[in-house]
Design a protein around this motif. Sequence first.
Motif, mmCIF file in Angstrom:
data_model
loop_
_atom_site.group_PDB
_atom_site.id
_atom_site.type_symbol
_atom_site.label_atom_id
_atom_site.label_comp_id
_atom_site.label_asym_id
_atom_site.label_seq_id
_atom_site.Cartn_x
_atom_site.Cartn_y
_atom_site.Cartn_z
ATOM 1 N N SER A 63 55.931 18.283 29.388
ATOM 2 C CA SER A 63 54.604 18.047 28.790
ATOM 3 C C SER A 63 54.526 18.609 27.374
ATOM 4 N N GLY A 64 53.516 18.122 26.652
ATOM 5 C CA GLY A 64 53.252 18.636 25.308
ATOM 6 C C GLY A 64 52.815 20.087 25.354
ATOM 7 N N THR A 65 52.087 20.439 26.389
ATOM 8 C CA THR A 65 51.645 21.824 26.538
ATOM 9 C C THR A 65 52.861 22.736 26.644
ATOM 10 N N MET A 66 53.838 22.334 27.462
ATOM 11 C CA MET A 66 55.024 23.178 27.600
ATOM 12 C C MET A 66 55.797 23.255 26.276
ATOM 13 N N LEU A 172 54.741 22.573 14.373
ATOM 14 C CA LEU A 172 53.921 21.359 14.298
ATOM 15 C C LEU A 172 53.657 20.845 15.708
ATOM 16 N N ASP A 173 52.361 20.817 16.095
ATOM 17 C CA ASP A 173 51.979 20.124 17.323
ATOM 18 C C ASP A 173 51.796 18.660 16.935
ATOM 19 N N GLY A 174 52.874 17.913 17.101
ATOM 20 C CA GLY A 174 52.864 16.502 16.697
ATOM 21 C C GLY A 174 52.801 15.594 17.911
ATOM 22 N N ALA A 175 51.958 15.957 18.881
ATOM 23 C CA ALA A 175 51.807 15.093 20.061
ATOM 24 C C ALA A 175 51.575 13.655 19.603
ATOM 25 N N ARG A 176 50.792 13.507 18.521
ATOM 26 C CA ARG A 176 50.536 12.166 17.964
ATOM 27 C C ARG A 176 51.066 12.058 16.533
ATOM 28 N N LEU A 177 52.214 12.684 16.287
ATOM 29 C CA LEU A 177 52.832 12.572 14.956
ATOM 30 C C LEU A 177 53.183 11.122 14.635
#
Length: 346
Positions: A63-66, A172-177
């Motif tokens: 997951s993105g959280t992890m 960078l939290d690029g979940a939606r990069l």
Amino acid sequence: MLWRMLPVDLRSDTVTRPSPGMREAMARAEVGDDWYGEDPTVNRLQEEAAALLGKEAGLFVPSGTMANQIALRVLCRHGDDVLVGQESHIQWYENGAAGALAGVQLSVIGRGGLFSAEEVALACKSDDQICPPTRLVCVENTHNRSGGRVWPREQLFAVCDAARRLGLALHLDGARLWNAAVACGASPAELAAPFDTVAVSLSKGLGAPVGSLLLGQRDLIRSARRYRQMYGGGMRQAGVLAAAGLYALHHNRARLVEDHDNAAFLASRLAAHPGVDLQPVQTNILMLDLRPPLPEAHVVVEALKGRGVLVSAFGARRIRVVTHLDVDRAACAYAAAAFDAVLGGA
Ligand SMILES: Cc1ncc(COP(=O)(O)O)c(C=O)c1O
């Protein structure tokens, strides 16, 4: 054929279902035990994603959280201070893991998810025996809670330069990069270049059922692998999932422009309603605020649900609408008409 498109689910870009082509790729995936580093499909995904983002190595995580939480562990020590934007995912939606697991303090800076080089310098605390030493700056691009906002490129690079001058690490939290890159005409690697670690999601706009990646230098990713194991994220024949990720990277990046166009279309229809305030729509997320006498968000959400349109209440008077690859223009037109009926009749 209306029944075919109902419900029109605009709650999130995570609601997509694997397409027939993606399912076929999953069924055909070559697999091995990833604990031994022997899953060829996972290895290929990690290598391709690293190349795409201009980093040395990658790690497939559930997951993105992890991915975000492992980055905090790798880049910080307990008691460190981390600068994040307002309402960032790390602060808002990760169940306090930054404090509970990484043992860091989050300092919120800026407005609407963005901040400036000056704000970084002002918030940076020195290691002088009383202040928690600031170690890391986290950037979220696009920024979810501010409506899929894209960081302006000059501001992004100025913030990263300032952080570097202060000796800080960058995540960078690029979940939606992928959405940010399409929206500003840059490559994902260009937007990821200044960062030590980058988290990207496969399970949002790209339509995979599961998975994110953490990318960075080889030594950081080696240590990230240890923390993935600590957090229970080690996987075995994960090539079945990685195959969906590879399919998503190959087939579903360029088409994100359609989601952005559909969001712009919905925005143009919703903006026509007196009493609706829309934040600027740059990617696939719309945030709309309902002014009285329009009803509160939960009332509108329920009324839309009755017409087969699902959206999320994001506060007493705020609604979030997200476009994605399982809603086409016809479905968006249906949703716009449902909003017309609900808001017009209010
Ligand atoms: C900006 C951002 N970062 C991280 C995440 C976490 O991803 P996941 O749901 O895979 O844990 C999300 C999820 O919506 C997100 O919007």
